[in-house]
Write a protein that holds these residues in place. Structure first.
Motif, PDB file in Angstrom:
ATOM      1  N   ILE A 116      38.493  38.920  40.169  1.00  0.00           N
ATOM      2  CA  ILE A 116      38.112  38.631  41.572  1.00  0.00           C
ATOM      3  C   ILE A 116      36.597  38.664  41.733  1.00  0.00           C
ATOM      4  O   ILE A 116      35.997  37.774  42.358  1.00  0.00           O
ATOM      5  N   LYS A 117      36.012  39.721  41.179  1.00  0.00           N
ATOM      6  CA  LYS A 117      34.550  39.842  41.279  1.00  0.00           C
ATOM      7  C   LYS A 117      33.855  38.654  40.628  1.00  0.00           C
ATOM      8  O   LYS A 117      32.861  38.128  41.147  1.00  0.00           O
TER       9      LYS A 117
ATOM     10  N   ASN B  60      40.539  42.967  39.350  1.00  0.00           N
ATOM     11  CA  ASN B  60      39.263  43.232  40.051  1.00  0.00           C
ATOM     12  C   ASN B  60      38.113  42.519  39.357  1.00  0.00           C
ATOM     13  O   ASN B  60      37.241  41.926  40.018  1.00  0.00           O
ATOM     14  N   ILE B  61      38.126  42.602  38.031  1.00  0.00           N
ATOM     15  CA  ILE B  61      37.069  41.913  37.280  1.00  0.00           C
ATOM     16  C   ILE B  61      37.141  40.419  37.524  1.00  0.00           C
ATOM     17  O   ILE B  61      36.114  39.744  37.755  1.00  0.00           O
TER      18      ILE B  61
ATOM     19  N   LYS C  19      47.242  49.745  36.159  1.00  0.00           N
ATOM     20  CA  LYS C  19      45.806  49.995  36.214  1.00  0.00           C
ATOM     21  C   LYS C  19      45.047  48.958  35.394  1.00  0.00           C
ATOM     22  O   LYS C  19      44.000  48.442  35.830  1.00  0.00           O
TER      23      LYS C  19
ATOM     24  N   ASN D 106      45.242  45.841  37.303  1.00  0.00           N
ATOM     25  CA  ASN D 106      44.367  45.955  38.476  1.00  0.00           C
ATOM     26  C   ASN D 106      42.890  45.800  38.092  1.00  0.00           C
ATOM     27  O   ASN D 106      42.118  45.095  38.766  1.00  0.00           O
ATOM     28  N   ASP D 107      42.550  46.485  36.970  1.00  0.00           N
ATOM     29  CA  ASP D 107      41.162  46.379  36.509  1.00  0.00           C
ATOM     30  C   ASP D 107      40.829  44.947  36.123  1.00  0.00           C
ATOM     31  O   ASP D 107      39.744  44.432  36.458  1.00  0.00           O
TER      32      ASP D 107
END
Length: 398
Positions: free
Chosen positions: A328-329, A325-326, A318, A321-322
Motif C-alpha cells: 500500500i505504501k 502495508n508495504i 502479520k 499484513n506487513d
C-alpha cells in the motif's frame, strides 16, 4: 621236607617262567564272546573273552591290531590265536592276541539287539517322549550301590558344584539277580517324594554281564513311564545299555550325570547376575524408547494443537499484513508521485496562472469566457477575474 619262604616277586617270577615254558599256553587258539571292548588312543585293544561260565582278559598290541580286517565290538564271537603271558608286577595273566577271526555274535549281545529293536519300534526311544530336566532342581534322587565308586563320584561332584541341593540316595543292587527289580523299586520310592525333581541311575563300568541288569525290559519300561525325569550314568563312555536309550538323558559316566544334573552354584549366581544386568539394561532401553515416543507424541500434539495453529495463522496474517502495508505504501507513493507530476503538468497548463502576470479573464453573463470584443454588446454584464479576486462590470460603450 623243608620249603623255603618266598617273596611275592619270586612267586610271580616262578609262575611266569612256568607259563612261558608251557607249549600249549604259548600256541593257543581260543573261541569266545568279546566283552568290555576298548580301543586305547595308543592303538592297543583291550577286552575280555568269555563263555557261559568264565572269562579271560585280552590285549592286542597296535602292530597286530593294524592287520585286523574286522570291526571289534562287544558281543562279537571270535576265534583268537595268541599266547598266555603273566604280568609279573600285578601277578595277573592275560591273553596276548596275534590273530582274531570273526565267528558270529554272542547270545547276550543278540538278546540286547533284539530288545533294543522291539522297544525302538514301539517308540520308547523317540525324542518327543524325553522329559526336559529342571533348570535349577532343589532335590535330586540317586539310585546306585551304597558301597560302589559311583556314589562317591556323585557326592563329590555334588559337593563341589552345589552343596545347597538336597540329595536322597536309594541304595540298590546294580549287578546280579534281582538288581533290575531293586532299581525299579528305587524309582517308585523316589517318585512318591514329590519334591524330587530328577532321578540319577548310576553304576560304574563293567563287562556286558556286569551291566546286564540295565538291559532289563521291565526296568526300561518303568523308566519310560516315570513322571520324574531320569538321567542314566551307567558304565564308561563306550558302554551302552537299554536304559540309556529309554532314559530322558544319557550321561557317559556317573560323574558326568552329576555334572549335568547338579547345576553349579557359582554358575547359577553368574546367570542370575547376567540376567539381572540384561533385565536392567532392557528396562533402561525400554524407558528411553518410551520417553522418545512420548516426546515425539508431545511434539506432534503441540504442532497440531489449536493454539499452535492460531499462533501460526497470526504469524501468517502479520506477514500478509506487513506485505500489504508495504504494498500500500509503495502504491500510495507511486500514486503521489504520479499526482505530483500531474499537478505540475496541470499547473503549467492552467490558464489562471497568466493572471499572476497582470492579465484578467472576462466572462459573459452565461459564464463563458469572452475571447473577443465582438461577442459583447453595450449594457451587457461581465465578470472580470483578477489574480486575487473578481469584479462585476457593465459595458457602457462599445
Amino acid at each position: 621236607m623243608y620249603i623255603k619262604t618266598l617273596t611275592v616277586t619270586l612267586v610271580n617270577s616262578y609262575v611266569k617262567k612256568m607259563i612261558d615254558n608251557d607249549i600249549i599256553l604259548n600256541n593257543l587258539k581260543i573261541k569266545g564272546e568279546v566283552s568290555n571292548f576298548k580301543k586305547h588312543s595308543s592303538g592297543h585293544l583291550y577286552f575280555s573273552l568269555k563263555d557261559d561260565s568264565s572269562k579271560i582278559n585280552c590285549v592286542m598290541f597296535k602292530d597286530y591290531a593294524s592287520l585286523l580286517d574286522i570291526n571289534m565290538e562287544d558281543g562279537l564271537m571270535v576265534e583268537i590265536k595268541g599266547k598266555i603271558k603273566v604280568y609279573q608286577k600285578e601277578g595277573s595273566y592275560q591273553l596276548y592276541c596275534e590273530e582274531i577271526k570273526k565267528q558270529g555274535v554272542g547270545e547276550l549281545y543278540l538278546a540286547f539287539l533284539k530288545l533294543k529293536e522291539t522297544l525302538e519300534k514301539e517308540g520308547l526311544f523317540k525324542l518327543q517322549h524325553k522329559k526336559p530336566l529342571p533348570l535349577y532342581p532343589k532335590k535330586i534322587g540317586v539310585i546306585t550301590s551304597p558301597t560302589g565308586a559311583a556314589i562317591k563320584d556323585v557326592i563329590n561332584v555334588a559337593k563341589r558344584r552345589n552343596p545347597y541341593i538336597d540329595i536322597i540316595i536309594y541304595p540298590a543292587l546294580v549287578q546280579g539277580s534281582g538288581s533290575s527289580n531293586n532299581v525299579i523299586e528305587g524309582i517308585e520310592y523316589l517318585e512318591k517324594d514329590k519334591k524330587v525333581e530328577v532321578i540319577i541311575i548310576a553304576r560304574g563300568g563293567g563287562s556286558i554281564e556286569e551291566l546286564w541288569s540295565f538291559n532289563d525290559e521291565a526296568l526300561a519300561r518303568r523308566i519310560y513311564e516315570s513322571k520324574t525325569p531320569i538321567v542314566t550314568g551307567v558304565g564308561h563312555e563306550t558302554d551302552y545299555t537299554i536304559v540309556d536309550f529309554v532314559s530322558d538323558l544319557r550321561a557317559p559316566t556317573p560323574s558326568a550325570a552329576a555334572e549335568i544334573v547338579f547345576k553349579s552354584h557359582s554358575e547359577i549366581k553368574k546367570d542370575i547376575d547376567n540376567n539381572y544386568n540384561k533385565l536392567q539394561k532392557s528396562m533402561e532401553d525400554n524407558i528411553f524408547k518410551k520417553k522418545n515416543e512420548i516426546n515425539l507424541f508431545k511434539n506432534t500434539i503441540e504442532f497440531n494443537s489449536p493454539i499452535t495453529y492460531i499462533l501460526n495463522e497470526h504469524k501468517k496474517i502479520k506477514v500478509i499484513n506487513d506485505r500489504l502495508n508495504i504494498s500500500i505504501k509503495k502504491k500510495v507513493s507511486e500514486e503521489k508521485n504520479k499526482l505530483g507530476y500531474m499537478m505540475e503538468l496541470l499547473n503549467s497548463r492552467n490558464p489562471l496562472n497568466i493572471l499572476n502576470k497582470g492579465y484578467t479573464l472576462v466572462k459573459d453573463e452565461s459564464g463563458n469566457i469572452v475571447k473577443d470584443s465582438k461577442s459583447l454588446s453595450g449594457e451587457q454584464q461581465v465578470e472580470i477575474k483578477f489574480r486575487d479576486g473578481s469584479l462585476k462590470a457593465k459595458i457602457e460603450y462599445k
